[in-house]
Design a protein around this motif. Structure first.
Motif, PDB file in Angstrom:
ATOM      1  N   LEU A 214       4.203 -14.639  11.820  1.00  0.00           N
ATOM      2  CA  LEU A 214       3.780 -13.248  11.875  1.00  0.00           C
ATOM      3  C   LEU A 214       4.800 -12.386  11.124  1.00  0.00           C
ATOM      4  O   LEU A 214       5.977 -12.741  11.008  1.00  0.00           O
ATOM      5  CB  LEU A 214       3.667 -12.774  13.321  1.00  0.00           C
ATOM      6  CG  LEU A 214       2.677 -13.531  14.207  1.00  0.00           C
ATOM      7  CD1 LEU A 214       2.732 -13.001  15.629  1.00  0.00           C
ATOM      8  CD2 LEU A 214       1.264 -13.431  13.648  1.00  0.00           C
ATOM      9  N   SER A 215       4.324 -11.232  10.634  1.00  0.00           N
ATOM     10  CA  SER A 215       5.214 -10.344   9.896  1.00  0.00           C
ATOM     11  C   SER A 215       4.920  -8.891  10.241  1.00  0.00           C
ATOM     12  O   SER A 215       3.824  -8.550  10.705  1.00  0.00           O
ATOM     13  CB  SER A 215       5.044 -10.550   8.383  1.00  0.00           C
ATOM     14  OG  SER A 215       3.775 -10.101   7.950  1.00  0.00           O
ATOM     15  N   TYR A 216       5.920  -8.073   9.996  1.00  0.00           N
ATOM     16  CA  TYR A 216       5.746  -6.625  10.093  1.00  0.00           C
ATOM     17  C   TYR A 216       6.353  -6.014   8.833  1.00  0.00           C
ATOM     18  O   TYR A 216       7.540  -6.215   8.545  1.00  0.00           O
ATOM     19  CB  TYR A 216       6.423  -6.049  11.325  1.00  0.00           C
ATOM     20  CG  TYR A 216       6.303  -4.538  11.399  1.00  0.00           C
ATOM     21  CD1 TYR A 216       5.103  -3.937  11.759  1.00  0.00           C
ATOM     22  CD2 TYR A 216       7.385  -3.721  11.085  1.00  0.00           C
ATOM     23  CE1 TYR A 216       4.980  -2.552  11.804  1.00  0.00           C
ATOM     24  CE2 TYR A 216       7.274  -2.339  11.137  1.00  0.00           C
ATOM     25  CZ  TYR A 216       6.065  -1.761  11.492  1.00  0.00           C
ATOM     26  OH  TYR A 216       5.940  -0.395  11.516  1.00  0.00           O
ATOM     27  N   ARG A 217       5.531  -5.291   8.081  1.00  0.00           N
ATOM     28  CA  ARG A 217       5.973  -4.669   6.841  1.00  0.00           C
ATOM     29  C   ARG A 217       5.965  -3.159   7.003  1.00  0.00           C
ATOM     30  O   ARG A 217       4.956  -2.570   7.403  1.00  0.00           O
ATOM     31  CB  ARG A 217       5.065  -5.097   5.680  1.00  0.00           C
ATOM     32  CG  ARG A 217       5.393  -4.433   4.349  1.00  0.00           C
ATOM     33  CD  ARG A 217       4.861  -5.246   3.185  1.00  0.00           C
ATOM     34  NE  ARG A 217       3.461  -5.592   3.322  1.00  0.00           N
ATOM     35  CZ  ARG A 217       2.461  -4.970   2.688  1.00  0.00           C
ATOM     36  NH1 ARG A 217       2.706  -3.925   1.928  1.00  0.00           N
ATOM     37  NH2 ARG A 217       1.219  -5.379   2.840  1.00  0.00           N
ATOM     38  N   TYR A 218       7.104  -2.552   6.689  1.00  0.00           N
ATOM     39  CA  TYR A 218       7.255  -1.100   6.773  1.00  0.00           C
ATOM     40  C   TYR A 218       7.605  -0.565   5.389  1.00  0.00           C
ATOM     41  O   TYR A 218       8.445  -1.122   4.687  1.00  0.00           O
ATOM     42  CB  TYR A 218       8.347  -0.731   7.769  1.00  0.00           C
ATOM     43  CG  TYR A 218       8.734   0.737   7.746  1.00  0.00           C
ATOM     44  CD1 TYR A 218       7.981   1.687   8.427  1.00  0.00           C
ATOM     45  CD2 TYR A 218       9.852   1.164   7.020  1.00  0.00           C
ATOM     46  CE1 TYR A 218       8.332   3.030   8.391  1.00  0.00           C
ATOM     47  CE2 TYR A 218      10.211   2.508   6.984  1.00  0.00           C
ATOM     48  CZ  TYR A 218       9.436   3.431   7.676  1.00  0.00           C
ATOM     49  OH  TYR A 218       9.776   4.761   7.628  1.00  0.00           O
TER      50      TYR A 218
ATOM     51  N   GLY B 152       3.219   1.233   8.201  1.00  0.00           N
ATOM     52  CA  GLY B 152       3.638  -0.023   8.799  1.00  0.00           C
ATOM     53  C   GLY B 152       2.443  -0.933   9.014  1.00  0.00           C
ATOM     54  O   GLY B 152       1.358  -0.466   9.387  1.00  0.00           O
ATOM     55  N   TYR B 153       2.637  -2.230   8.755  1.00  0.00           N
ATOM     56  CA  TYR B 153       1.534  -3.181   8.852  1.00  0.00           C
ATOM     57  C   TYR B 153       1.995  -4.417   9.610  1.00  0.00           C
ATOM     58  O   TYR B 153       3.078  -4.958   9.347  1.00  0.00           O
ATOM     59  CB  TYR B 153       1.053  -3.631   7.465  1.00  0.00           C
ATOM     60  CG  TYR B 153       0.800  -2.504   6.494  1.00  0.00           C
ATOM     61  CD1 TYR B 153      -0.424  -1.862   6.446  1.00  0.00           C
ATOM     62  CD2 TYR B 153       1.801  -2.086   5.613  1.00  0.00           C
ATOM     63  CE1 TYR B 153      -0.658  -0.832   5.550  1.00  0.00           C
ATOM     64  CE2 TYR B 153       1.582  -1.062   4.718  1.00  0.00           C
ATOM     65  CZ  TYR B 153       0.355  -0.437   4.689  1.00  0.00           C
ATOM     66  OH  TYR B 153       0.136   0.578   3.808  1.00  0.00           O
ATOM     67  N   VAL B 154       1.169  -4.870  10.527  1.00  0.00           N
ATOM     68  CA  VAL B 154       1.366  -6.161  11.183  1.00  0.00           C
ATOM     69  C   VAL B 154       0.475  -7.161  10.478  1.00  0.00           C
ATOM     70  O   VAL B 154      -0.702  -6.881  10.218  1.00  0.00           O
ATOM     71  CB  VAL B 154       1.024  -6.093  12.683  1.00  0.00           C
ATOM     72  CG1 VAL B 154       1.178  -7.466  13.324  1.00  0.00           C
ATOM     73  CG2 VAL B 154       1.904  -5.067  13.373  1.00  0.00           C
ATOM     74  N   GLY B 155       1.034  -8.326  10.152  1.00  0.00           N
ATOM     75  CA  GLY B 155       0.229  -9.294   9.425  1.00  0.00           C
ATOM     76  C   GLY B 155       0.770 -10.695   9.559  1.00  0.00           C
ATOM     77  O   GLY B 155       1.523 -11.019  10.482  1.00  0.00           O
TER      78      GLY B 155
ATOM     79  N   TYR C  79       3.322 -15.108   0.782  1.00  0.00           N
ATOM     80  CA  TYR C  79       2.039 -14.400   0.870  1.00  0.00           C
ATOM     81  C   TYR C  79       2.006 -13.689   2.214  1.00  0.00           C
ATOM     82  O   TYR C  79       2.091 -14.334   3.266  1.00  0.00           O
ATOM     83  CB  TYR C  79       0.885 -15.389   0.731  1.00  0.00           C
ATOM     84  CG  TYR C  79      -0.481 -14.835   1.047  1.00  0.00           C
ATOM     85  CD1 TYR C  79      -0.974 -13.696   0.423  1.00  0.00           C
ATOM     86  CD2 TYR C  79      -1.307 -15.472   1.985  1.00  0.00           C
ATOM     87  CE1 TYR C  79      -2.232 -13.191   0.711  1.00  0.00           C
ATOM     88  CE2 TYR C  79      -2.578 -14.988   2.279  1.00  0.00           C
ATOM     89  CZ  TYR C  79      -3.031 -13.848   1.641  1.00  0.00           C
ATOM     90  OH  TYR C  79      -4.280 -13.347   1.927  1.00  0.00           O
ATOM     91  N   THR C  80       1.904 -12.341   2.191  1.00  0.00           N
ATOM     92  CA  THR C  80       1.962 -11.554   3.431  1.00  0.00           C
ATOM     93  C   THR C  80       0.769 -10.598   3.505  1.00  0.00           C
ATOM     94  O   THR C  80       0.857  -9.445   3.069  1.00  0.00           O
ATOM     95  CB  THR C  80       3.282 -10.762   3.505  1.00  0.00           C
ATOM     96  OG1 THR C  80       3.448 -10.002   2.291  1.00  0.00           O
ATOM     97  CG2 THR C  80       4.470 -11.695   3.675  1.00  0.00           C
TER      98      THR C  80
END
Length: 396
Positions: A280-284, A308-311, A334-335
């Motif tokens: 899992l990832s979190y992109r801000y 912000g995105y959870v992915g 790849y996110t």
């Protein structure tokens, strides 16, 4: 029997033969051709050399000549000029003798040092400086050349060394320029430090890229990150990573990517490694202010909202030593975002690295790097491609 000196032109110097051997050699030399003489001399030299070698007597009465390298873990290691290296089970050895002093560890841990000579049956006599010590072959736990390490100690040290984490460093730099109808300059630098042990790995890295075309800046990016992986089996492990990025050209004030999940080693060989991860990832992302009306006084700016995105977080690392003169390294990430799988970033960096003749530490890397953002900010392109030639320095 008397001993005479005959120069056999041996690479190791003159060899001493018994008077009987000399008489035979002189008798045959008058009737032999040059080729036969050479064969005869070589044969006699081999016979005599065996008189000065270590000797191993096996349980079935066989006698082997060579050099006793060591006795360890129930095996005797014998090096011979005629059959290479032999490994003989210790329970099949009746006794042995050595020309040079050796260390012998007996039951109970006592160590005696000196030349070894056979006694009756399976008995050995060790000629120590304090006198003769007698022991059975079965009581010998280990033996090694005098002045060297006990094989058990050497094995423990090697095991401990393999369990220790070690640092490895890599720095690379590439600079390119163009002058004439246009002036272009591009600079890229990378620094990486990796602390790795048998079951875990910590990687710290930073990248800097700057380029301009005339008065216009076409790239100005700084990336720094940390990646920790811990393997709880030979193949499976878990990871956590964090990456920070500032890209003035794309208008990104800060982009952070936090990821965690599981790792899997598909292959982990010396010449080929393939490792994948999924988590899992979190992109801000926060953005620099952008001008809305440059003609106004003062200039009117607008700052886009932070997002912000959870992915998901997918990755693949490849290492392939395809020849002695080069290797291939490739990293893919790849996110995608959960909210919209059409919103994602793909990153890829692939290079062929060729060692330079000046040192094994220096390499020349040739490759390509791509970053694809499915939804870039403003009017920026989706795909950013860089072709590079890097000078790489590795050290530990």
């Amino acid at each position: 029997m008397k001993t005479a000196r005959v120069n056999l032109h041996s690479p190791s110097g003159p060899t001493y033969l018994s008077s009987a051997a000399v008489m035979i050699a002189n008798k045959l030399s008058g009737m032999a051709t040059a080729g036969v003489k050479a064969l005869m001399v070589s044969t006699l030299a081999l016979v005599v050399s065996s008189l000065h070698a270590d000797e191993v007597r096996t349980a079935d009465g066989s006698v082997l000549h060579g050099t006793v390298e060591k006795i360890y873990e129930g095996k005797l290691y014998l090096s011979t000029p005629y059959a290479g290296d032999l490994v003989i089970p210790q329970d099949q050895v009746a006794n042995f003798s050595t020309d040079e002093p050796v260390a012998v560890r007996l039951e109970g841990g006592n160590v005696a040092q000196g030349p070894v000579q056979p006694s009756s049956g399976n008995e050995l006599q060790i000629q120590t400086s304090a006198g003769t010590m007698t022991s059975s072959m079965g009581a010998v736990e280990a033996s090694w050349p005098a002045g060297q390490k006990d094989p058990a100690v050497a094995a423990r040290e090697a095991t401990l060394e393999n369990q220790l984490r070690t640092w490895a460093y890599e720095a690379s730099l590439d600079i390119s320029g163009k002058a004439g109808n246009s002036e272009k300059t591009s600079t890229s630098a990378r620094l990486q430090a990796t602390l790795e042990g048998p079951s875990d790995r910590l990687r710290l890295y930073s990248n800097f890229e700057y380029s301009h075309d005339g008065e216009e800046t076409t790239a100005k990016e700084i990336i720094g990150g940390v990646n920790y992986t811990n393997f709880f089996t030979q193949k499976w492990g878990w990871y956590v990573r964090e990456e920070l990025e500032k890209d003035e050209f794309e208008g990104i004030d800060l982009r952070s990517l936090t990821g965690a999940g599981v790792n899997y080693r598909f292959y982990n060989q010396e010449r080929f490694k393939l490792e994948g991860r999924s988590g899992l990832s979190y992109r801000y992302e926060s953005y620099d202010k952008v001008p809305v009306d440059q003609d106004a006084t003062p200039v009117v700016y607008y700052t886009p909202d932070s997002e912000g995105y959870v992915g998901m977080d997918f990755g693949l690392d490849v290492y392939w030593k395809f020849a002695n003169w080069g290797d291939l390294q490739s990293k893919w990430t790849y996110t995608p975002a959960f909210e919209d799988f059409n919103q994602y970033i793909v990153q890829q960096d692939t290079s062929v690295n060729i060692p330079l003749a000046i040192s094994d530490q220096w390499k020349l890397g040739i490759g390509v790097s791509n970053t694809y953002n499915s939804q870039p900010e403003g009017d920026k392109e989706n795909l950013d491609t860089t072709y590079f030639t890097r000078l790489i320095l590795n050290w530990k």
